[in-house]
Design an enzyme around this catalytic site. Structure first.
Site, mmCIF file in Angstrom:
data_model
loop_
_atom_site.group_PDB
_atom_site.id
_atom_site.type_symbol
_atom_site.label_atom_id
_atom_site.label_comp_id
_atom_site.label_asym_id
_atom_site.label_seq_id
_atom_site.Cartn_x
_atom_site.Cartn_y
_atom_site.Cartn_z
ATOM 1 N N CYS A 240 0.926 -1.124 -0.039
ATOM 2 C CA CYS A 240 -0.031 -0.095 -0.044
ATOM 3 C C CYS A 240 0.592 1.431 -0.071
ATOM 4 C CB CYS A 240 -0.943 0.213 1.059
ATOM 5 S SG CYS A 240 -0.094 0.155 2.855
ATOM 6 N N HIS A 298 -2.709 1.493 6.751
ATOM 7 C CA HIS A 298 -3.084 1.553 5.384
ATOM 8 C C HIS A 298 -2.758 2.935 4.783
ATOM 9 C CE1 HIS A 298 -4.526 0.647 1.330
ATOM 10 N NE2 HIS A 298 -5.751 1.422 1.410
ATOM 11 N N ASP A 321 -6.926 6.069 -3.744
ATOM 12 C CA ASP A 321 -6.264 5.015 -3.223
ATOM 13 C C ASP A 321 -5.954 4.166 -4.692
ATOM 14 O OD1 ASP A 321 -5.261 2.814 -1.883
ATOM 15 O OD2 ASP A 321 -6.830 2.792 -0.536
ATOM 16 N N ASN A 361 -14.163 4.548 10.387
ATOM 17 C CA ASN A 361 -15.183 4.377 11.451
ATOM 18 C C ASN A 361 -15.712 3.197 11.821
ATOM 19 O OD1 ASN A 361 -15.974 7.574 11.925
ATOM 20 N ND2 ASN A 361 -15.494 7.435 9.661
#
Length: 739
Positions: A240, A298, A321, A361
């Site tokens: 990542c 991440h 991303d 979240n």
């Protein structure tokens, strides 16, 4: 006005009319731009203005023409021609190519950024830090973005040309390149190779044969050049932080302000229910029973742009991303998701806001099971998105931006909870369906007592939610809508109770913000884990198990401690260390039991940058069979290299300098490996050397370099050891002065 890079001097002939032809790529899109003798550059359309005549006594007259593009122009490579019409003659002169970029200095550009300091940091700076590890043991990783290295801009342009969008419909792709939202989605897909001829192939297997261990990359230029030199075959391998760093390079090269972001304890919610379930057996071993996972960290990027597609208020930072996790509109990509939409829970906003919202979240439900039966469960509402970090502008420190993504979990709010989900008892649905379901369906237990003794008890299943009412449309009468929320109560299993296990899920947890340490299964026994110091590779892991007996009676307990190796992005593998003991604890006593895990127990065979460990303890009450669990996931840091510069405050461009890389071997065995030193604008070629260091020996290696670029630069060093298998890093920032 968009950036343009092109030659200034145009050759012409006396008289006639001059016109500049500008064609994007292979000219599916072109524009004629008449050369004006007077006037100012236009802000809304292409314009060419004759600036001055340059004296030339021996040859044709030379003219200087200023060519300006509107902020709405598409970025890309343009072919520039000058067409001169004189009398009955028309002559065309080829002037080469220009590369048009986004312009964050232009107020009408969609990527305009007000602050010059932020433009310097997020567009001009070619050095940075990537943050890894865990919130309590963070590791800062140097990275060279290399956007100004020779050939990198051309490779970024080729990346756009090789995209599926360009290959499918060239004209449409070129027209859409005026929109940074579109550009971001294209780049997000092209940095990974899952759907196209993208740059990087992901690999999380631990076997990196045939490629490069992701931990060994230190800059983007090596990756992008390797991709181009291999005729655009995927570079092996990325994870990542590598995907994010390469995407940051491409976006900055295109003129779009971009920064790298790390989300610690990042949820990968595959089913969209905002709950990550983690399973343990009764011995404290974590089980792979869920498709959901929590990545210890991440890494993605944010790019700065306007969002006219979302309406007012969503401009600014947008999450993009490039790590291939889930498909977005049929391709492995993510974003741009407006950070403001994530903060405001606008999960209907495009693109991919619900997925990113869950990453920061989601709740974590931890479940202990034995023989497929639930022994206990707990909810943690604070673990996911515990820290969201980026590099602080103008420094090499971390900036906490968690508050830009999320509010404190204790905020009083509820919903939107679907009425149909409440009616259908879909208590796993988001948001707050369990709490609202309880509001209209809870049972009422009435108890008569005398002298603290229960005399009688009764259950009323119809009292709660007896009538749910609203105003009838078109009248001033009441409308009974109870049947939209609930069926007639009948004997049967309660959706919030598991009768087989005898465990009732506490309703209050859906209303109040349970802290990470609270455990619902038992109030009599509490347990927690405490790391005694930040773990470092080569040292033992020291920790305490703290057990508290809240009851007024002694207890006999069983203690099960389990440690597992894990990758940062998935559940642990097998147990590498465990301890099982009987414990006697007095009434209202707190016991602290120290454990140590030796280095040779967790040492891995493959070199990694961060060892990750899942540590868990289960305490079992022998008499009541109640069980409580505490768990901790943490990284084991590698030692760091020291990089020092002679006369570091007087480093001047084109003047030879000397750096020294230092490392003291604190391992109890000799170590060997390859040392690599690199620096964009400082070293033309990487300095590489093989070294062996005896125990307690200090290595000092000089590195000669000559700065070729002024400004803030970074010299970075990495040492890949084979025994123990680990990767060490160090860096030094240098302010190179102009001569």
């Amino acid at each position: 006005m968009t950036w343009a890079c092109f030659g200034e001097i145009l050759q012409s002939v006396p008289g006639g009319v001059a016109c500049a032809d500008v064609c994007a790529d292979v000219c599916p899109v072109s524009v004629d731009v008449p050369v004006s003798r007077l006037g100012q550059p236009s802000l809304t359309q292409w314009s060419a203005v004759l600036e001055r005549r340059l004296p030339n006594l021996t040859g044709p007259r030379a003219l200087s023409v200023s060519l300006s593009s509107p902020a709405s122009a598409s970025i890309g490579v343009y072919t520039l021609q000058l067409r001169v019409e004189a009398h009955l003659n028309v002559k065309t002169h080829s002037l080469g190519q220009i590369t048009l970029l986004c312009n964050p200095w232009c107020q009408t550009d969609s990527v305009f950024l007000q602050s010059e300091d932020l433009r310097t940091e997020y567009v001009r700076s070619d050095i940075g830090l990537l943050f890894k590890g865990s919130p309590g043991n963070m590791v800062s990783r140097p990275w060279s973005f290399d956007q100004f290295e020779k050939g990198i801009l051309d490779i970024c342009m080729k990346l756009l040309q090789l995209s599926p969008q360009h290959q499918t419909d060239m004209r449409k792709d070129l027209q859409n390149r005026s929109d940074p939202v579109y550009i971001g989605r294209v780049i997000s897909a092209m940095v990974n190779s899952n759907d196209d001829k993208g740059v990087l192939m992901g690999n999380w297997s631990g076997d990196y044969s045939g490629g490069v261990n992701p931990s060994q990359w230190s800059g983007s230029a090596d990756i992008l050049k390797k991709w181009a030199e291999s005729q655009f075959r995927p570079v092996k391998y990325g994870q990542c932080w590598v995907f994010a760093a390469v995407m940051c390079t491409v976006m900055r090269a295109l003129g779009i302000p971009t920064r790298v972001i790390t989300n610690f304890n990042s949820a990968h919610d595959t089913d969209g229910n905002m709950v990550i379930e983690e399973y343990y057996n009764e011995m404290g071993k974590k089980l792979s029973m869920s498709k959901d996972s929590i990545w210890n960290f991440h890494v993605w990027v944010e790019s700065w742009m306007k969002r006219p597609d979302l309406g007012q208020g969503y401009e600014g930072w947008q999450v993009l991303d490039a790590t291939p996790q889930e498909k977005s509109a049929g391709m492995f990509r993510c974003g741009p998701a407006a950070v403001k939409a994530i903060y405001q829970q606008k999960v209907e906003a495009q693109y991919d806001v619900p997925f990113v919202y869950a990453e920061v979240n989601a709740d974590v439900r931890t479940i202990i099971i034995k023989d497929k039966k639930v022994l206990s469960t707990s909810i943690d509402k604070k673990r996911v998105g515990a820290l969201i970090a980026t590099k602080r502008p103008g420094s090499m420190l971390m900036q906490d931006i968690t508050s830009e993504y999320k509010t404190e979990k204790g905020m009083f709010r509820c919903g939107p909870a679907a009425v149909k989900a409440i009616y259908q008892q879909k208590v796993e649905a988001q948001y707050d369906v369990p709490f609202v379901y309880a509001e209209v369906n809870a049972d009422v237990r009435t108890i008569i007592i005398k002298d603290k003794k229960v005399l009688s008890t009764s259950i009323d299943k119809k009292r709660v939610g007896a009538l749910i009412a609203t105003k009838r449309p078109g009248s001033m009468l009441m409308q009974d809508i109870t049947s939209e929320y609930k069926t007639e109560k009948a004997p049967g299993r309660h959706p919030l109770r598991d009768e087989e296990s005898g465990f009732a899920i506490s309703r209050h947890r859906f209303h109040e913000d349970d802290s990470a340490g609270e455990r619902e299964a038992s109030k009599g026994i509490e347990v927690s884990l405490q790391l005694l110091k930040a773990p470092v590779v080569g040292e033992n892991i020291s920790f305490n198990v703290i057990i508290t007996n809240n009851m007024a009676a002694p207890k006999l307990l069983k203690k099960h401690v389990n440690a597992q190796n894990k990758e940062y992005n998935r559940n642990p593998t097998g147990t590498f260390w465990e301890a099982h003991d009987d414990v006697k604890i007095a009434p209202n006593e707190t016991l602290t039991i120290k454990h140590e895990i030796p280095f040779n127990a967790y040492m891995l065979k493959e070199a990694v940058e961060d060892y990750m460990v899942n540590l868990a303890v289960v305490i079992e009450d022998v008499e009541s069979q109640e069980r409580v669990l505490a768990s901790e996931e943490f990284n084991i840091r590698s030692p760091t290299l020291s990089v020092q510069i002679q006369n570091e405050f007087s480093v001047v461009i084109n003047t030879p300098q000397v750096a020294t890389v230092t490392f003291t071997n604190l391992f109890n065995v000799a170590v060997s490996g390859e040392l690599t030193v690199s620096g964009s604008g400082l070293l033309e070629e990487k300095a590489q050397m093989t070294i062996t260091i005896q125990p307690q020996e200090t290595m000092k290696r000089p590195v000669n370099f000559t700065p070729k670029m002024a400004g803030a630069k970074m010299l970075s060093a990495s040492l890949v050891l084979t025994n123990p298998a680990t990767v060490l890093h160090g860096f030094k920032t240098i302010n190179v002065q102009a001569s």
